[in-house]
Motif scaffolding. Sequence first.
Motif, mmCIF file in Angstrom:
data_model
loop_
_atom_site.group_PDB
_atom_site.id
_atom_site.type_symbol
_atom_site.label_atom_id
_atom_site.label_comp_id
_atom_site.label_asym_id
_atom_site.label_seq_id
_atom_site.Cartn_x
_atom_site.Cartn_y
_atom_site.Cartn_z
ATOM 1 N N GLN A 49 0.832 -1.207 0.000
ATOM 2 C CA GLN A 49 0.000 0.000 0.000
ATOM 3 C C GLN A 49 0.865 1.255 0.000
ATOM 4 O O GLN A 49 0.590 2.209 -0.744
ATOM 5 N N LYS A 50 1.906 1.270 0.818
ATOM 6 C CA LYS A 50 2.821 2.409 0.832
ATOM 7 C C LYS A 50 3.519 2.560 -0.515
ATOM 8 O O LYS A 50 3.719 3.670 -1.010
ATOM 9 N N LEU A 51 3.887 1.434 -1.116
ATOM 10 C CA LEU A 51 4.529 1.478 -2.420
ATOM 11 C C LEU A 51 3.589 2.077 -3.463
ATOM 12 O O LEU A 51 4.007 2.901 -4.288
ATOM 13 N N MET A 52 2.321 1.687 -3.444
ATOM 14 C CA MET A 52 1.363 2.214 -4.410
ATOM 15 C C MET A 52 1.187 3.725 -4.251
ATOM 16 O O MET A 52 1.057 4.452 -5.245
ATOM 17 N N SER A 411 21.198 11.231 18.858
ATOM 18 C CA SER A 411 20.253 10.839 19.914
ATOM 19 C C SER A 411 20.023 9.336 19.905
ATOM 20 O O SER A 411 19.981 8.687 20.955
ATOM 21 N N MET A 412 19.892 8.772 18.707
ATOM 22 C CA MET A 412 19.660 7.331 18.615
ATOM 23 C C MET A 412 20.878 6.545 19.087
ATOM 24 O O MET A 412 20.748 5.532 19.787
ATOM 25 N N ARG A 413 22.066 6.981 18.710
ATOM 26 C CA ARG A 413 23.280 6.260 19.089
ATOM 27 C C ARG A 413 23.542 6.349 20.584
ATOM 28 O O ARG A 413 24.004 5.398 21.211
ATOM 29 N N ASN A 414 23.251 7.520 21.183
ATOM 30 C CA ASN A 414 23.550 7.734 22.596
ATOM 31 C C ASN A 414 22.410 7.312 23.511
ATOM 32 O O ASN A 414 22.557 7.335 24.734
ATOM 33 N N GLY A 415 21.262 6.943 22.923
ATOM 34 C CA GLY A 415 20.129 6.534 23.739
ATOM 35 C C GLY A 415 19.496 7.669 24.511
ATOM 36 O O GLY A 415 18.937 7.469 25.600
ATOM 37 N N THR A 416 19.559 8.887 23.961
ATOM 38 C CA THR A 416 18.975 10.048 24.631
ATOM 39 C C THR A 416 17.659 10.430 23.973
ATOM 40 O O THR A 416 17.397 10.089 22.821
ATOM 41 N N GLU A 417 16.832 11.144 24.695
ATOM 42 C CA GLU A 417 15.512 11.526 24.201
ATOM 43 C C GLU A 417 15.634 12.495 23.031
ATOM 44 O O GLU A 417 16.452 13.424 23.054
ATOM 45 N N ILE A 418 14.814 12.274 22.019
ATOM 46 C CA ILE A 418 14.795 13.166 20.858
ATOM 47 C C ILE A 418 13.946 14.388 21.184
ATOM 48 O O ILE A 418 12.779 14.240 21.580
ATOM 49 N N PRO A 419 14.472 15.593 21.060
ATOM 50 C CA PRO A 419 13.685 16.802 21.346
ATOM 51 C C PRO A 419 12.429 16.869 20.483
ATOM 52 O O PRO A 419 12.411 16.376 19.352
ATOM 53 N N ASP A 420 11.382 17.490 20.997
ATOM 54 C CA ASP A 420 10.105 17.565 20.288
ATOM 55 C C ASP A 420 10.245 18.209 18.913
ATOM 56 O O ASP A 420 9.658 17.742 17.931
ATOM 57 N N ALA A 421 11.027 19.286 18.840
ATOM 58 C CA ALA A 421 11.178 19.995 17.561
ATOM 59 C C ALA A 421 11.840 19.093 16.515
ATOM 60 O O ALA A 421 11.463 19.098 15.335
ATOM 61 N N LEU A 422 12.816 18.295 16.955
ATOM 62 C CA LEU A 422 13.503 17.395 16.030
ATOM 63 C C LEU A 422 12.567 16.253 15.606
ATOM 64 O O LEU A 422 12.558 15.846 14.440
ATOM 65 N N TRP A 423 11.774 15.750 16.536
ATOM 66 C CA TRP A 423 10.821 14.698 16.203
ATOM 67 C C TRP A 423 9.784 15.200 15.200
ATOM 68 O O TRP A 423 9.414 14.501 14.261
ATOM 69 N N ASP A 424 9.317 16.422 15.400
ATOM 70 C CA ASP A 424 8.348 17.007 14.465
ATOM 71 C C ASP A 424 8.957 17.151 13.071
ATOM 72 O O ASP A 424 8.284 16.899 12.057
ATOM 73 N N ALA A 425 10.249 17.547 13.013
ATOM 74 C CA ALA A 425 10.921 17.690 11.713
ATOM 75 C C ALA A 425 11.033 16.339 11.019
ATOM 76 O O ALA A 425 10.899 16.238 9.791
ATOM 77 N N LEU A 426 11.269 15.282 11.795
ATOM 78 C CA LEU A 426 11.354 13.941 11.220
ATOM 79 C C LEU A 426 9.988 13.491 10.701
ATOM 80 O O LEU A 426 9.873 12.919 9.618
ATOM 81 N N GLN A 427 8.941 13.762 11.458
ATOM 82 C CA GLN A 427 7.591 13.368 11.061
ATOM 83 C C GLN A 427 7.167 14.038 9.752
ATOM 84 O O GLN A 427 6.412 13.468 8.960
ATOM 85 N N GLU A 428 7.663 15.243 9.527
ATOM 86 C CA GLU A 428 7.320 15.960 8.298
ATOM 87 C C GLU A 428 7.883 15.279 7.057
ATOM 88 O O GLU A 428 7.442 15.564 5.942
ATOM 89 N N ARG A 429 8.836 14.402 7.240
ATOM 90 C CA ARG A 429 9.429 13.698 6.099
ATOM 91 C C ARG A 429 8.665 12.438 5.737
ATOM 92 O O ARG A 429 8.992 11.786 4.746
ATOM 93 N N LYS A 430 7.659 12.092 6.515
ATOM 94 C CA LYS A 430 6.871 10.910 6.213
ATOM 95 C C LYS A 430 6.034 11.147 4.971
ATOM 96 O O LYS A 430 5.381 12.186 4.830
ATOM 97 N N PHE A 431 6.060 10.176 4.065
ATOM 98 C CA PHE A 431 5.353 10.323 2.785
ATOM 99 C C PHE A 431 3.870 10.024 2.994
ATOM 100 O O PHE A 431 3.497 8.938 3.422
ATOM 101 N N GLU A 432 3.031 11.003 2.700
ATOM 102 C CA GLU A 432 1.583 10.848 2.827
ATOM 103 C C GLU A 432 0.918 11.116 1.482
ATOM 104 O O GLU A 432 1.408 11.908 0.675
ATOM 105 N N VAL A 433 -0.222 10.454 1.250
ATOM 106 C CA VAL A 433 -0.965 10.639 0.008
ATOM 107 C C VAL A 433 -1.382 12.104 -0.143
ATOM 108 O O VAL A 433 -1.932 12.698 0.773
ATOM 109 N N GLY A 434 -1.088 12.679 -1.304
ATOM 110 C CA GLY A 434 -1.515 14.034 -1.607
ATOM 111 C C GLY A 434 -0.645 15.132 -1.054
ATOM 112 O O GLY A 434 -0.863 16.310 -1.343
#
Length: 661
Positions: A49-52, A411-434
């Motif tokens: 589905q993601k591929l389509m 953050s991932m390598r050191n096992g530390t919490e990802i700041p909210d602003a950085l998490w939001d920036a990562l979420q914006e890269r998620k591919f969504e329909v339209g």
Amino acid sequence: MQHADALERMECAPHPIHKDSLADALFRDREWYAVMANSKAKALKTSLQKLMQFVNCLGGVPDVKHGMGIRSNGTTELDRTWSHADTGRIFAAQKQYLEYIAGAETVDADMEDVFAENSFTELETLDPFLMSLNDRKLSPRDYAMELVKEYTLNKQQVLAIAPVVCAIQDMFEHRSNPMSHIADGSSREKCNCLWLGAGGSGKTWAYTKVIRPLLQRFFGSKGYIVGAPTHAAVRLLGPEARTLHKWANVNPNQGMDRKDIRSAKSKGDAIESQILNAKAGIFDEMSMTPPDVYHASGYRFSILRQESQQLDLEKYLQEWFGALPIGIQLGDFLQLRPAMQKSLCEWVKPVNPTMDATLPDEDDESRDVSNASELGRLLFKNSLGKVVHFTGTGRFSDCTSGKQLVALLSSMRNGTEIPDALWDALQERKFEVGSHKTLDLKKQLLLAHWGGFAWEVVARLQQLRAALEAKKANKMLYLIQAIDRPTGGQALSKEQTLSALQVVNMTNTGYLIGMCPVFEGMQARITCILKEPMLTRELPVTIRQVQLHPREQGIAGDEGFQVLQYQPLAILVEIDDPEYRNYKVPGCDAPAGHFYLRAVTCEGSWSLQIGHKQYIKIVRKQFPLAPRNVLTHFGLQGVTARQGLVAFLSKPAWMSNSDYG
């Protein structure tokens, strides 16, 4: 006549694919839609589905009934002037030339002068800077200092190379011939280094820009060993590098315990000669190195070097790789582990780890983990000497997204919490329909690498990428059908032929694709091991010319693609590696840095399912090519995706949570 008919059958599939079934062969479109609509396999359903969604953003699945939307500007890349005799002559000359470059001892003596005039095999001949250093007759210490300044190594990199430079300097000062620059003397102590650090931290840069030219200058091109667990990683280390399987003289289908290795027949070839005379060993991607293969390599080195180094084989675990004076191991154990295994640093059921440990019983089959793997981990642990942790971020750009990526990975390598602003920036890269329909983004997507965990995704992406790139280049796309033959002598039916072409996992088909897409200017990669040396798996190439079979029919009109009825006699490719630019096959019209490829038959057979619990063994003949920038997650390991990466991250059902993480 019978001989001609047999030859024709080898060059033409018994059941050629027609356009009414081509979409099923390329994209498995009916299966695709059926899985998305009805499948209970949640993981696969989500992946497709993601591929389509992604494919629809790029204009949908190419319509094979209407030329896939491609319009070519001519067929200048095609040639049908070769005969079978021409093919045999060219490939015989090319094979002998490549064997000469690789250092084979079987080359005709009367051809050596001709080959020498058409090749420059030393690294120094490719780099005027290295030539100038050689003219100055510098010591290893001074030579390294000039390289450090030229390539601006940082403090961590200098710290890492310093013990190696000191060891070479020591061997240089004790060399047998003071008039020679070859450092063949003894070193006062062994130098074993472990370089750890994330991708882009500068490990490979320090090796390729300083250590490698240093080794070539003072040990000679055959005076050191370079290896890695995968062909993709090997390619980045230079033409002299080999896989660890090659150095160990093993393959995945044979035993790798000490009895098997000792009983293996000596080949007396250039590989064994190089192992015998080597003064250094460099191994990359240690996280992906299978412990049993690592052990097999080290044990084989000790066996071959036992006499010359006066080794006690009972203590080979303390004499790393046959007592090589210098060893450098590079890796990052927070990256991928070996397929279906734990890594070298994951202690499972340790044998006594002391330096004078008694070797485990070779016949002990009661262990949960193979004896060879445990020995590999012990050999690795005993090798640890000087360890440097690289923390650089040279692979990442200084733009906002590049800095965000560095912060996220840290953050991932050191096992530390990802700041909210950085998490939001990562979420914006998620591919969504339209959400991604701009023309600019579509152009960027075609420049980026595409990668996924599941072959069900990757196989479809390969065909999509080739069609879209041909359309963008305004070039006709040619589809070469694999020739699949049962080993039992019976012929495949038309339906079974289609089923064989639809097998997506290239690791199951000898790394040969069912329908091989090619066009002039296409960026491709060599997919499997070839008989000719130097033309290694994962080598990046650009397709320059297709030599059609003499019986191939004319290309129809301006339609965007053509399914070839016969496999071509040859395909001319340009090697996209600067170290191949000075290689030219004598007596061949191919320019320097260009070589011909032909269809190859996969090593061994593979299983095709033809019914419920019914399988037949198949042997495939196909061109060893695939789109370069579409890879599985293992294929992407160590690759720098300069134009970005489209990552299909849906977790396959077969993947463990730890490997997925």
